[in-house]
Enzyme design. Structure first.
Site, PDB file in Angstrom:
ATOM      1  N   GLN A 145       0.804  -1.211   0.068  1.00  0.00           N
ATOM      2  CA  GLN A 145      -0.047  -0.079  -0.087  1.00  0.00           C
ATOM      3  C   GLN A 145       0.904   1.186   0.024  1.00  0.00           C
ATOM      4  O   GLN A 145       0.243   2.410  -0.285  1.00  0.00           O
ATOM      5  CB  GLN A 145      -0.806   0.068   1.140  1.00  0.00           C
ATOM      6  CG  GLN A 145      -0.372   0.089   2.806  1.00  0.00           C
ATOM      7  CD  GLN A 145      -1.287  -0.234   3.841  1.00  0.00           C
ATOM      8  OE1 GLN A 145      -1.696  -1.197   3.939  1.00  0.00           O
ATOM      9  NE2 GLN A 145      -1.750   1.007   4.336  1.00  0.00           N
ATOM     10  N   CYS A 152      -5.369   0.148   3.479  1.00  0.00           N
ATOM     11  CA  CYS A 152      -5.567  -0.908   3.853  1.00  0.00           C
ATOM     12  C   CYS A 152      -6.895  -1.731   3.467  1.00  0.00           C
ATOM     13  O   CYS A 152      -6.998  -2.951   3.044  1.00  0.00           O
ATOM     14  CB  CYS A 152      -5.132  -1.144   5.173  1.00  0.00           C
ATOM     15  SG  CYS A 152      -6.279  -0.376   6.198  1.00  0.00           S
ATOM     16  N   HIS A 287      -6.822  -1.694  11.046  1.00  0.00           N
ATOM     17  CA  HIS A 287      -5.899  -1.928  10.029  1.00  0.00           C
ATOM     18  C   HIS A 287      -6.736  -3.239   9.457  1.00  0.00           C
ATOM     19  O   HIS A 287      -7.355  -4.030  10.290  1.00  0.00           O
ATOM     20  CB  HIS A 287      -4.446  -2.645  10.472  1.00  0.00           C
ATOM     21  CG  HIS A 287      -3.902  -2.873   9.295  1.00  0.00           C
ATOM     22  ND1 HIS A 287      -3.570  -1.996   8.130  1.00  0.00           N
ATOM     23  CD2 HIS A 287      -3.061  -3.874   8.927  1.00  0.00           C
ATOM     24  CE1 HIS A 287      -2.751  -2.653   7.425  1.00  0.00           C
ATOM     25  NE2 HIS A 287      -2.632  -3.496   7.718  1.00  0.00           N
ATOM     26  N   ASN A 308      -1.069  -9.529   4.335  1.00  0.00           N
ATOM     27  CA  ASN A 308      -1.287  -8.084   4.605  1.00  0.00           C
ATOM     28  C   ASN A 308      -0.820  -7.260   3.518  1.00  0.00           C
ATOM     29  O   ASN A 308      -0.667  -7.931   2.468  1.00  0.00           O
ATOM     30  CB  ASN A 308      -0.059  -7.656   5.810  1.00  0.00           C
ATOM     31  CG  ASN A 308       0.007  -6.578   6.346  1.00  0.00           C
ATOM     32  OD1 ASN A 308      -0.810  -5.776   6.064  1.00  0.00           O
ATOM     33  ND2 ASN A 308       0.866  -6.133   7.476  1.00  0.00           N
TER      34      ASN A 308
END
Ligand SMILES: *[C@@H]1O[C@H](CO)[C@@H](O)[C@H](O)[C@H]1NC(C)=O
Length: 349
Positions: A145, A152, A287, A308
């Site tokens: 990102q 996110c 997140h 992630n």
């Protein structure tokens, strides 16, 4: 209109905010030379440039502090996971948390019954002991990102859409986060957003285009309606996994990758390297990530496999393993608090 989320995933954005800097210029000692060298190498490795010598000195002090804390953690009692120096090593905890300043915990509002009630996987039995959607070809490579964009939520939503699309069609297609950021006006692009709102956008927009057609730019932009009209996939809607129930989460992940919110602001999350994360976090969701499987270590520790969006250099090639089946109903780092997944036409209810 009912609000569908209690949290806004503003993401960890690693903004460098100078007001938190503390000047700690001290007389340099010889042992610091090697640390200075390490900082220099680290700067080169991460392409970091500071505006002047004073800024560099401040950043060096923070870097040194973080490196020492990481090394102390790793030298301490084995907790089943390790930390390592990564791209976030020249930021203070305060800066790290300050990047979440817009975070709001909202009053839970009434949810509409239809969305609230239906959990199609409630009767799923005999889930496999371990499962890894990566091995089944349902997960695209880890994305990044960027250092100063809280997107996110878009990465989390896209990863679970990519997953259900591959499961349904057999084709893995990398999809566009930037389209969500630019065109979904209910979310705030780099300023944060919700996965569920993103799913709703994709339904309303009648699909989402590919990453290659509408590539990631890592900053706010104007919606390119032409590109956004070239849908590569469609979803029918989304459903929530019953909150605070890791058993229900397991049922869902056994069927498809699932978007979740986690508390990722801790030192341990920031510098996670490998192993199974077993603590260091609370339940203040900040997140958005995607659960793409689960398993158990040889030592018997159960874990979730989490994709992630901090690039491949973070964690286990961009992934995190985090303890599963904890006593807190919220799950570790709140992973079971707000889980949801997209649905497609033709899925069995
Ligand atoms: C958790 O989910 C499971 C499976 O969906 C369900 O059987 C169980 O009753 C739930 N537990 C709680 C405490 O709601």
């Amino acid at each position: 209109m009912a609000l569908k989320n209690h949290f806004q995933y503003l993401c960890i954005t690693f903004l460098l905010i100078s007001k938190f800097l503390t000047s700690q210029a001290s007389t340099r000692q010889l042992p610091e030379l090697s640390m200075l060298e390490r900082h220099g190498k680290w700067m080169a490795q991460h392409g970091r440039v500071y505006k002047d010598a004073q800024e560099k000195m401040k950043r060096f002090e923070i870097f040194k502090d973080n490196v020492q804390k990481i090394e102390a953690f790793n030298a301490g009692p084995d907790q089943g996971y390790k930390l390592r120096v990564n791209a976030f090593a020249d930021m203070t905890d305060e800066e790290f948390k300050a990047s979440l300043n817009g975070y709001k915990r909202q009053e839970p509002e009434m949810m509409s019954a239809s969305e609230h009630e239906h959990f199609r996987y409630a009767d799923v039995r005999n889930v496999p002991k371990t499962l890894d959607w990566r091995k089944k070809g349902a997960v695209t490579p880890v994305k990044d990102q960027g250092l100063d964009c809280g997107s996110c939520w878009a990465f989390s939503a896209v990863a679970s859409i990519e997953g259900i699309n591959q499961i349904k069609t057999g084709k893995l297609v990398s999809l566009s986060e930037q389209e969500l950021m630019d065109c979904d006006k209910k979310d705030k692009s780099c300023g944060g957003g919700y996965m569920n709102t993103a799913f709703k956008f994709v339904v309303k927009n009648r699909g989402l285009t590919t990453e290659s057609n509408y590539p990631y730019r890592g900053k706010d932009g104007i919606c390119d309606a032409k590109k956004a009209s070239k849908a590569a996939i469609r979803i029918a809607g989304y459903e929530k996994v019953p909150a605070n129930n890791e058993t229900a989460l397991l049922q869902a992940v056994a069927r498809q990758p699932v978007s979740v919110g986690v508390d990722a602001s801790s030192f341990e999350s920031r510098f996670y390297s490998n192993g199974v994360l077993v603590g260091g976090c609370g339940t203040e969701l900040d997140h958005g990530v995607t659960v793409v499987g689960y398993g158990k270590t040889k030592g018997g520790t159960k874990y979730w496999i989490v994709k992630n969006s901090w690039g491949k250099d973070w964690g286990e090639n961009g992934y995190l393993r985090i303890k599963r089946g904890v006593t807190a109903k919220e799950g570790l780092c709140g992973i079971a608090m707000e889980a949801s997944y997209p649905t497609v036409e033709g899925m069995k209810d």
